[in-house]
Design a protein around this motif. Structure first.
Motif, PDB file in Angstrom:
ATOM      1  N   LEU A  11       0.724  -1.078  -0.035  1.00  0.00           N
ATOM      2  CA  LEU A  11       0.085  -0.195  -0.001  1.00  0.00           C
ATOM      3  C   LEU A  11       0.970   1.143  -0.097  1.00  0.00           C
ATOM      4  O   LEU A  11       0.776   2.597  -0.498  1.00  0.00           O
ATOM      5  CB  LEU A  11      -0.944  -0.581   1.715  1.00  0.00           C
ATOM      6  N   LEU A  12       2.145   1.455   0.862  1.00  0.00           N
ATOM      7  CA  LEU A  12       2.820   1.892   1.198  1.00  0.00           C
ATOM      8  C   LEU A  12       3.229   2.537  -0.569  1.00  0.00           C
ATOM      9  O   LEU A  12       3.299   3.481  -1.223  1.00  0.00           O
ATOM     10  CB  LEU A  12       3.682   2.494   2.025  1.00  0.00           C
ATOM     11  N   LEU A  13       4.150   0.895  -0.883  1.00  0.00           N
ATOM     12  CA  LEU A  13       4.824   1.496  -2.562  1.00  0.00           C
ATOM     13  C   LEU A  13       3.968   2.037  -3.556  1.00  0.00           C
ATOM     14  O   LEU A  13       4.427   2.979  -4.382  1.00  0.00           O
ATOM     15  CB  LEU A  13       5.286   0.376  -2.505  1.00  0.00           C
ATOM     16  N   SER A  14       2.735   1.325  -3.206  1.00  0.00           N
ATOM     17  CA  SER A  14       1.913   1.967  -4.674  1.00  0.00           C
ATOM     18  C   SER A  14       1.325   3.453  -4.790  1.00  0.00           C
ATOM     19  O   SER A  14       0.668   4.188  -5.632  1.00  0.00           O
ATOM     20  CB  SER A  14       0.313   1.260  -4.471  1.00  0.00           C
ATOM     21  N   CYS A  15       0.756   3.788  -3.208  1.00  0.00           N
ATOM     22  CA  CYS A  15       0.693   5.280  -3.186  1.00  0.00           C
ATOM     23  C   CYS A  15       1.585   6.387  -3.695  1.00  0.00           C
ATOM     24  O   CYS A  15       2.108   7.157  -4.382  1.00  0.00           O
ATOM     25  CB  CYS A  15       0.803   5.489  -1.907  1.00  0.00           C
ATOM     26  N   CYS A  16       3.167   5.862  -3.253  1.00  0.00           N
ATOM     27  CA  CYS A  16       4.236   6.807  -3.779  1.00  0.00           C
ATOM     28  C   CYS A  16       4.260   6.269  -4.789  1.00  0.00           C
ATOM     29  O   CYS A  16       5.250   7.914  -6.147  1.00  0.00           O
ATOM     30  CB  CYS A  16       5.585   6.150  -3.050  1.00  0.00           C
ATOM     31  N   LEU A  17       4.400   5.125  -5.771  1.00  0.00           N
ATOM     32  CA  LEU A  17       4.380   5.204  -6.973  1.00  0.00           C
ATOM     33  C   LEU A  17       3.836   5.599  -7.883  1.00  0.00           C
ATOM     34  O   LEU A  17       3.201   6.459  -9.132  1.00  0.00           O
ATOM     35  CB  LEU A  17       4.430   3.649  -8.153  1.00  0.00           C
ATOM     36  N   TRP A  18       2.107   5.991  -7.334  1.00  0.00           N
ATOM     37  CA  TRP A  18       0.951   6.397  -7.746  1.00  0.00           C
ATOM     38  C   TRP A  18       1.160   7.859  -7.972  1.00  0.00           C
ATOM     39  O   TRP A  18       1.020   8.663  -9.016  1.00  0.00           O
ATOM     40  CB  TRP A  18      -0.458   6.707  -7.270  1.00  0.00           C
ATOM     41  N   ASP A  19       1.494   8.446  -7.224  1.00  0.00           N
ATOM     42  CA  ASP A  19       2.412   9.898  -6.908  1.00  0.00           C
ATOM     43  C   ASP A  19       2.912  10.441  -8.009  1.00  0.00           C
ATOM     44  O   ASP A  19       2.911  11.710  -8.873  1.00  0.00           O
ATOM     45  CB  ASP A  19       2.673  10.236  -5.474  1.00  0.00           C
ATOM     46  N   VAL A  20       3.749   9.930  -8.022  1.00  0.00           N
ATOM     47  CA  VAL A  20       5.125   9.858  -9.652  1.00  0.00           C
ATOM     48  C   VAL A  20       4.322   9.645 -10.434  1.00  0.00           C
ATOM     49  O   VAL A  20       5.276  10.513 -11.585  1.00  0.00           O
ATOM     50  CB  VAL A  20       6.044   9.042  -9.513  1.00  0.00           C
ATOM     51  N   GLU A  21       4.045   9.157 -10.753  1.00  0.00           N
ATOM     52  CA  GLU A  21       3.134   8.509 -12.163  1.00  0.00           C
ATOM     53  C   GLU A  21       2.201   9.239 -12.578  1.00  0.00           C
ATOM     54  O   GLU A  21       1.342   9.170 -13.309  1.00  0.00           O
ATOM     55  CB  GLU A  21       3.317   7.046 -12.942  1.00  0.00           C
ATOM     56  N   SER A  22       1.405  10.085 -11.677  1.00  0.00           N
ATOM     57  CA  SER A  22       0.224  10.779 -11.529  1.00  0.00           C
ATOM     58  C   SER A  22       0.101  11.999 -12.260  1.00  0.00           C
ATOM     59  O   SER A  22      -0.953  12.159 -12.616  1.00  0.00           O
ATOM     60  CB  SER A  22      -0.619  11.285 -10.052  1.00  0.00           C
ATOM     61  N   LYS A  23       1.417  12.617 -13.097  1.00  0.00           N
ATOM     62  CA  LYS A  23       1.442  13.820 -13.644  1.00  0.00           C
ATOM     63  C   LYS A  23       0.698  13.030 -14.783  1.00  0.00           C
ATOM     64  O   LYS A  23       0.643  12.076 -15.559  1.00  0.00           O
ATOM     65  CB  LYS A  23       2.994  14.350 -13.789  1.00  0.00           C
ATOM     66  N   ASN A  24       0.052  14.364 -15.591  1.00  0.00           N
ATOM     67  CA  ASN A  24      -0.532  13.473 -16.571  1.00  0.00           C
ATOM     68  C   ASN A  24       0.204  13.741 -18.234  1.00  0.00           C
ATOM     69  O   ASN A  24       0.266  14.742 -18.224  1.00  0.00           O
ATOM     70  CB  ASN A  24      -1.697  14.561 -16.981  1.00  0.00           C
ATOM     71  N   VAL A  25      -0.116  12.626 -18.503  1.00  0.00           N
ATOM     72  CA  VAL A  25       1.336  12.960 -19.975  1.00  0.00           C
ATOM     73  C   VAL A  25       0.760  13.043 -21.078  1.00  0.00           C
ATOM     74  O   VAL A  25      -0.450  11.911 -21.432  1.00  0.00           O
ATOM     75  CB  VAL A  25       2.381  11.163 -20.349  1.00  0.00           C
ATOM     76  N   ALA A  26       0.395  14.165 -21.809  1.00  0.00           N
ATOM     77  CA  ALA A  26      -0.083  14.516 -23.275  1.00  0.00           C
ATOM     78  C   ALA A  26       0.443  13.767 -24.529  1.00  0.00           C
ATOM     79  O   ALA A  26      -0.937  13.209 -25.097  1.00  0.00           O
ATOM     80  CB  ALA A  26      -0.441  16.158 -23.033  1.00  0.00           C
ATOM     81  N   SER A  27       1.526  13.314 -23.999  1.00  0.00           N
ATOM     82  CA  SER A  27       2.581  13.314 -25.085  1.00  0.00           C
ATOM     83  C   SER A  27       4.055  13.335 -25.138  1.00  0.00           C
ATOM     84  O   SER A  27       4.775  13.301 -24.156  1.00  0.00           O
ATOM     85  CB  SER A  27       2.080  14.573 -26.880  1.00  0.00           C
ATOM     86  N   VAL A  28       4.347  12.340 -25.849  1.00  0.00           N
ATOM     87  CA  VAL A  28       5.742  11.794 -26.181  1.00  0.00           C
ATOM     88  C   VAL A  28       6.201  12.630 -27.356  1.00  0.00           C
ATOM     89  O   VAL A  28       5.940  12.411 -27.953  1.00  0.00           O
ATOM     90  CB  VAL A  28       5.651  10.650 -26.396  1.00  0.00           C
ATOM     91  N   ILE A  29       7.134  12.868 -27.317  1.00  0.00           N
ATOM     92  CA  ILE A  29       7.962  13.262 -28.066  1.00  0.00           C
ATOM     93  C   ILE A  29       9.361  12.631 -28.459  1.00  0.00           C
ATOM     94  O   ILE A  29      10.168  12.366 -27.798  1.00  0.00           O
ATOM     95  CB  ILE A  29       8.771  15.297 -28.433  1.00  0.00           C
ATOM     96  N   SER A  30       9.652  12.491 -29.763  1.00  0.00           N
ATOM     97  CA  SER A  30      11.395  11.380 -30.261  1.00  0.00           C
ATOM     98  C   SER A  30      11.644  12.368 -31.296  1.00  0.00           C
ATOM     99  O   SER A  30      11.108  13.383 -32.103  1.00  0.00           O
ATOM    100  CB  SER A  30      10.763  10.222 -30.223  1.00  0.00           C
ATOM    101  N   VAL A  31      12.735  11.591 -31.960  1.00  0.00           N
ATOM    102  CA  VAL A  31      13.462  12.339 -33.160  1.00  0.00           C
ATOM    103  C   VAL A  31      13.506  10.839 -33.986  1.00  0.00           C
ATOM    104  O   VAL A  31      13.323   9.366 -33.183  1.00  0.00           O
ATOM    105  CB  VAL A  31      14.487  13.028 -32.935  1.00  0.00           C
ATOM    106  N   THR A  32      14.209  10.953 -35.241  1.00  0.00           N
ATOM    107  CA  THR A  32      14.014   9.486 -36.010  1.00  0.00           C
ATOM    108  C   THR A  32      15.870   9.129 -35.959  1.00  0.00           C
ATOM    109  O   THR A  32      15.748   7.804 -36.719  1.00  0.00           O
ATOM    110  CB  THR A  32      13.893  10.243 -37.589  1.00  0.00           C
TER     111      THR A  32
END
Length: 188
Positions: A11-32
């Motif tokens: 429960l403690l681990l999932s709470c902490c990981l949820w906080d790290v990953e909770s930022k809303n990722v809108a898109s991914v940028i990359s190069v070729t």
């Protein structure tokens, strides 16, 4: 209900990981033009903010008859002063950080050496454009060519990173390449 030690830990681990990953990722940028070797590391995202700067881990030129890896890692410096990295190669030293005068990192271009018969290096340096229009160049090596710029983060700046690194293959490998490719995450 009584919670056991493993349950509490989960429960403690999932709470902490949820906080790290909770930022809303809108898109991914990359190069070729990224290199072909290595494995993708973990995705890392700033906890509460975008990235205002970066630093590079670079192995300087090793001279004739030695294996060069050049760029081995990229750190993002978030606006809350936390630092995130994905996979990092074994060689080199972390160099001075570069910061946007104001705003956040928004797009990038990667300097990559073409495949050679021996001593491949892949990525050597990186440039970023900031949301304020300024441009920052890392203090990596001048080998290879810069590719086209990535798309730009539209809603906010870059807030996450994932790198592709060719890990150390041991003393019997004649050609390690270090960091090969990178993708960044744009957040809302």
């Amino acid at each position: 209900m009584q919670l056991t030690s493993p349950t509490v830990f989960f429960l403690l681990l999932s709470c902490c990981l949820w906080d790290v990953e909770s930022k809303n990722v809108a898109s991914v940028i990359s190069v070729t033009n990224g290199g072909q070797w290595g494995e993708w590391g973990e995705r890392k995202v700033c906890r509460t903010s975008e990235a205002k700067g970066f630093s590079l881990k670079v192995q300087l030129g090793q001279g004739s008859f030695s294996d060069d890896t050049s760029l081995n890692g990229i750190r993002l410096i978030c606006t809350d002063d936390s630092v995130i990295t994905s996979a990092v190669g074994k060689y080199g030293t972390w160099l001075d950080a570069h910061y946007c005068p104001s705003g956040f990192l928004a797009s990038f271009s990667l300097r990559v050496s073409k495949e050679r018969l021996f001593d491949n290096m892949a990525a050597n340096n990186i440039k970023f454009k900031c949301t304020d229009g300024s441009e920052l160049e890392g203090n990596g090596l001048a080998w290879g060519e810069y590719g086209k710029w990535s798309k730009s983060c539209e809603e906010a700046g870059i807030c996450g990173i994932q790198t592709k690194v060719d890990t150390h293959k041991g003393i019997f490998s004649l050609d390690n390449t270090g960091l090969n490719d990178v993708k960044f995450f744009c957040c809302t």
